[in-house]
Design a protein around this motif. Structure first.
Motif: not given
Length: 174
Positions: A34-43, A45-53, A78-85
């Motif tokens: 649920e929190k991950t989906m919330d973060l993805r929605k914010r990204c 709507s904010g024009g940020v591309k989120l990728m787990v790599v 550990g876990n790394t996500a890439l936020m591109l903007s």
């Protein structure tokens, strides 16, 4: 994963890094669905591309780049996500807002960021990254600074004209 597939994924990550001028490395572990989906929605709507790599594939993509990202290699655990903007501070604002609302989680945590050709390693740089102004904001400030002296001159001329008009009207009444 086959070696050919790894090469394709690395190439996609490298293309994404070239397509966007700013990127953030973020730890999103311990976020539920649920929190991950919330973060993805914010990204989104904010024009940020989120990728787990995968860290190894991201390291390969970073090493193939023209810029020296060797400082980032120690954060690739550990876990790394890439936020591109396109916007320099958009991911930092999203992270900060998400952390305000979810203080108990402490995630997503900023690992590192490449913003305006500068390398930032560690979560302590989050406030500085939020404060970075976008290109449009800087242009707006410059334009307002350039308009300020002209407005002052026009205001002085108008007030001087009103003062002279007031003196003439007073003399006329006498």
């Amino acid at each position: 994963m086959k070696k050919e597939d790894k090469g394709l994924v690395t190439a996609r990550i490298a293309e994404a890094l070239k397509a966007y001028p700013h990127f953030y490395l973020v730890d999103m572990s311990s976020l539920d669905a649920e929190k991950t989906m919330d973060l993805r929605k914010r990204c989104y709507s904010g024009g940020v591309k989120l990728m787990v790599v995968k860290n190894t594939l991201l390291r390969r993509a970073l090493s193939d780049s023209d810029t020296d990202f060797s400082e980032f290699y120690k954060t690739l655990k550990g876990n790394t996500a890439l936020m591109l903007s396109e916007n320099a501070n958009a991911p930092a604002k999203i992270i900060k807002d998400f952390l305000k609302e979810n203080k108990d989680l402490g995630k997503p945590a900023l690992k590192a960021a490449y913003v305006q050709e500068g390398l930032y390693v560690g979560a302590e740089h989050l406030d500085a990254l939020v404060a970075i102004k976008s290109r449009e904001e800087l242009i707006g400030e410059v334009v307002s600074l350039l308009q300020s002296p002209i407005k002052n001159v026009l205001s002085s001329l108008q007030s001087a004209g009103q003062t002279i008009h007031g003196v003439l009207k007073t003399l006329e009444e006498r």
